[in-house]
Design a protein around this motif. Structure first.
Motif, PDB file in Angstrom:
ATOM      1  N   LEU A 112       1.540  22.018  -8.734  1.00  0.00           N
ATOM      2  CA  LEU A 112       2.073  21.652 -10.047  1.00  0.00           C
ATOM      3  C   LEU A 112       3.595  21.576 -10.012  1.00  0.00           C
ATOM      4  O   LEU A 112       4.255  22.500  -9.530  1.00  0.00           O
ATOM      5  CB  LEU A 112       1.630  22.699 -11.074  1.00  0.00           C
ATOM      6  CG  LEU A 112       2.189  22.600 -12.476  1.00  0.00           C
ATOM      7  CD1 LEU A 112       1.765  21.291 -13.156  1.00  0.00           C
ATOM      8  CD2 LEU A 112       1.723  23.800 -13.298  1.00  0.00           C
ATOM      9  N   PHE A 113       4.124  20.473 -10.535  1.00  0.00           N
ATOM     10  CA  PHE A 113       5.572  20.266 -10.585  1.00  0.00           C
ATOM     11  C   PHE A 113       5.981  19.922 -12.007  1.00  0.00           C
ATOM     12  O   PHE A 113       5.527  18.911 -12.555  1.00  0.00           O
ATOM     13  CB  PHE A 113       5.980  19.125  -9.636  1.00  0.00           C
ATOM     14  CG  PHE A 113       5.664  19.416  -8.211  1.00  0.00           C
ATOM     15  CD1 PHE A 113       6.594  20.022  -7.390  1.00  0.00           C
ATOM     16  CD2 PHE A 113       4.416  19.108  -7.685  1.00  0.00           C
ATOM     17  CE1 PHE A 113       6.288  20.316  -6.066  1.00  0.00           C
ATOM     18  CE2 PHE A 113       4.105  19.393  -6.358  1.00  0.00           C
ATOM     19  CZ  PHE A 113       5.037  19.999  -5.547  1.00  0.00           C
ATOM     20  N   ILE A 158      -0.059  17.559  -9.421  1.00  0.00           N
ATOM     21  CA  ILE A 158       0.169  17.181 -10.817  1.00  0.00           C
ATOM     22  C   ILE A 158       1.656  17.310 -11.109  1.00  0.00           C
ATOM     23  O   ILE A 158       2.258  18.351 -10.852  1.00  0.00           O
ATOM     24  CB  ILE A 158      -0.648  18.073 -11.775  1.00  0.00           C
ATOM     25  CG1 ILE A 158      -2.148  17.922 -11.466  1.00  0.00           C
ATOM     26  CG2 ILE A 158      -0.336  17.729 -13.231  1.00  0.00           C
ATOM     27  CD1 ILE A 158      -3.031  18.910 -12.180  1.00  0.00           C
ATOM     28  N   TRP A 159       2.230  16.214 -11.625  1.00  0.00           N
ATOM     29  CA  TRP A 159       3.627  16.194 -12.043  1.00  0.00           C
ATOM     30  C   TRP A 159       3.648  16.067 -13.559  1.00  0.00           C
ATOM     31  O   TRP A 159       2.989  15.189 -14.123  1.00  0.00           O
ATOM     32  CB  TRP A 159       4.367  14.998 -11.452  1.00  0.00           C
ATOM     33  CG  TRP A 159       4.469  14.986  -9.971  1.00  0.00           C
ATOM     34  CD1 TRP A 159       5.470  15.511  -9.206  1.00  0.00           C
ATOM     35  CD2 TRP A 159       3.552  14.372  -9.046  1.00  0.00           C
ATOM     36  NE1 TRP A 159       5.223  15.263  -7.872  1.00  0.00           N
ATOM     37  CE2 TRP A 159       4.047  14.571  -7.751  1.00  0.00           C
ATOM     38  CE3 TRP A 159       2.346  13.671  -9.198  1.00  0.00           C
ATOM     39  CZ2 TRP A 159       3.402  14.101  -6.612  1.00  0.00           C
ATOM     40  CZ3 TRP A 159       1.696  13.215  -8.071  1.00  0.00           C
ATOM     41  CH2 TRP A 159       2.224  13.427  -6.795  1.00  0.00           C
ATOM     42  N   ILE A 160       4.410  16.936 -14.205  1.00  0.00           N
ATOM     43  CA  ILE A 160       4.536  16.890 -15.662  1.00  0.00           C
ATOM     44  C   ILE A 160       6.000  16.705 -16.010  1.00  0.00           C
ATOM     45  O   ILE A 160       6.846  17.523 -15.639  1.00  0.00           O
ATOM     46  CB  ILE A 160       3.979  18.163 -16.326  1.00  0.00           C
ATOM     47  CG1 ILE A 160       2.461  18.242 -16.066  1.00  0.00           C
ATOM     48  CG2 ILE A 160       4.285  18.178 -17.815  1.00  0.00           C
ATOM     49  CD1 ILE A 160       1.773  19.432 -16.671  1.00  0.00           C
ATOM     50  N   VAL A 173      12.131  21.608 -12.596  1.00  0.00           N
ATOM     51  CA  VAL A 173      12.205  22.788 -13.457  1.00  0.00           C
ATOM     52  C   VAL A 173      11.415  23.947 -12.864  1.00  0.00           C
ATOM     53  O   VAL A 173      11.856  25.089 -12.877  1.00  0.00           O
ATOM     54  CB  VAL A 173      11.711  22.458 -14.884  1.00  0.00           C
ATOM     55  CG1 VAL A 173      11.705  23.690 -15.770  1.00  0.00           C
ATOM     56  CG2 VAL A 173      12.586  21.361 -15.504  1.00  0.00           C
ATOM     57  N   ASP A 174      10.239  23.640 -12.320  1.00  0.00           N
ATOM     58  CA  ASP A 174       9.419  24.679 -11.700  1.00  0.00           C
ATOM     59  C   ASP A 174       8.352  24.009 -10.844  1.00  0.00           C
ATOM     60  O   ASP A 174       7.971  22.869 -11.100  1.00  0.00           O
ATOM     61  CB  ASP A 174       8.733  25.556 -12.761  1.00  0.00           C
ATOM     62  CG  ASP A 174       8.289  26.895 -12.200  1.00  0.00           C
ATOM     63  OD1 ASP A 174       9.082  27.841 -12.267  1.00  0.00           O
ATOM     64  OD2 ASP A 174       7.166  26.993 -11.676  1.00  0.00           O
ATOM     65  N   GLN A 175       7.886  24.725  -9.845  1.00  0.00           N
ATOM     66  CA  GLN A 175       6.761  24.245  -9.049  1.00  0.00           C
ATOM     67  C   GLN A 175       5.894  25.430  -8.666  1.00  0.00           C
ATOM     68  O   GLN A 175       6.394  26.531  -8.431  1.00  0.00           O
ATOM     69  CB  GLN A 175       7.214  23.491  -7.813  1.00  0.00           C
ATOM     70  CG  GLN A 175       7.843  24.340  -6.742  1.00  0.00           C
ATOM     71  CD  GLN A 175       8.235  23.503  -5.531  1.00  0.00           C
ATOM     72  OE1 GLN A 175       8.675  22.373  -5.671  1.00  0.00           O
ATOM     73  NE2 GLN A 175       8.062  24.065  -4.357  1.00  0.00           N
ATOM     74  N   ARG A 176       4.597  25.182  -8.645  1.00  0.00           N
ATOM     75  CA  ARG A 176       3.621  26.201  -8.271  1.00  0.00           C
ATOM     76  C   ARG A 176       2.609  25.557  -7.342  1.00  0.00           C
ATOM     77  O   ARG A 176       2.050  24.510  -7.658  1.00  0.00           O
ATOM     78  CB  ARG A 176       2.889  26.759  -9.500  1.00  0.00           C
ATOM     79  CG  ARG A 176       3.802  27.358 -10.552  1.00  0.00           C
ATOM     80  CD  ARG A 176       4.403  28.650 -10.058  1.00  0.00           C
ATOM     81  NE  ARG A 176       5.612  28.981 -10.805  1.00  0.00           N
ATOM     82  CZ  ARG A 176       6.058  30.207 -10.946  1.00  0.00           C
ATOM     83  NH1 ARG A 176       5.416  31.212 -10.406  1.00  0.00           N
ATOM     84  NH2 ARG A 176       7.168  30.427 -11.612  1.00  0.00           N
ATOM     85  N   ILE A 177       2.380  26.176  -6.202  1.00  0.00           N
ATOM     86  CA  ILE A 177       1.443  25.651  -5.221  1.00  0.00           C
ATOM     87  C   ILE A 177       0.300  26.649  -5.079  1.00  0.00           C
ATOM     88  O   ILE A 177       0.524  27.816  -4.756  1.00  0.00           O
ATOM     89  CB  ILE A 177       2.117  25.438  -3.847  1.00  0.00           C
ATOM     90  CG1 ILE A 177       3.393  24.589  -3.981  1.00  0.00           C
ATOM     91  CG2 ILE A 177       1.129  24.828  -2.854  1.00  0.00           C
ATOM     92  CD1 ILE A 177       3.195  23.190  -4.503  1.00  0.00           C
TER      93      ILE A 177
END
Length: 134
Positions: free
Chosen positions: A78-79, A43-45, A91-95
């Motif tokens: 998540l990006f 998911i890219w936001i 800005v941030d990424q979570r895997i």
């Protein structure tokens, strides 16, 4: 449980539809894609400039918590990004689900911003992260 391509595409549509309900309020744009070879729902936001990433992430988690079990065996990737001039700012990424949901308590969202050149064809339909741009 996502067992085949049809299940993955249906769940992707549900995820996008649910997240898009907050587009315009909490973020500017959302993209999502199942990547079963990596066991991820990516998911890219696209954030607005000066977004409160902690508040945005709280909304994201509130939306995704009820859906995450239905994504199994896929985990969230998540990006959060912004567009600034000719750059895409990571800005941030979570895997992984644990990383995504624990980020609320860790208070380190957005601390490692990483710019990269924007390609000629943008992944996003938006051209920047301002609230007024069309």
């Amino acid at each position: 449980m996502l067992e085949n391509d049809k299940d993955r595409m249906t769940m992707t549509q549900i995820v996008l539809s649910t997240l898009n309900s907050r587009t315009g309020a909490d973020w500017k744009e959302v993209k999502a894609e199942p990547q079963p070879s990596y066991s991820e729902m990516v998911i890219w936001i696209l954030l607005y400039e000066n977004s409160d990433i902690q508040a945005v992430h709280q909304v994201f988690c509130d939306i995704m918590r009820p859906l995450v079990d239905d994504l199994q065996p896929l985990e969230l990737a998540l990006f959060y990004e912004e567009i600034e001039d000719e750059m895409i700012i990571g800005v941030d990424q979570r895997i992984g689900n644990e990383s995504v949901f624990l980020a609320l308590q860790q208070n380190n969202l957005g601390v490692n911003r990483k710019p990269r050149p924007r390609k000629n064809i943008s992944f996003y339909s938006a051209t920047d992260s301002t609230r007024t741009a069309q």
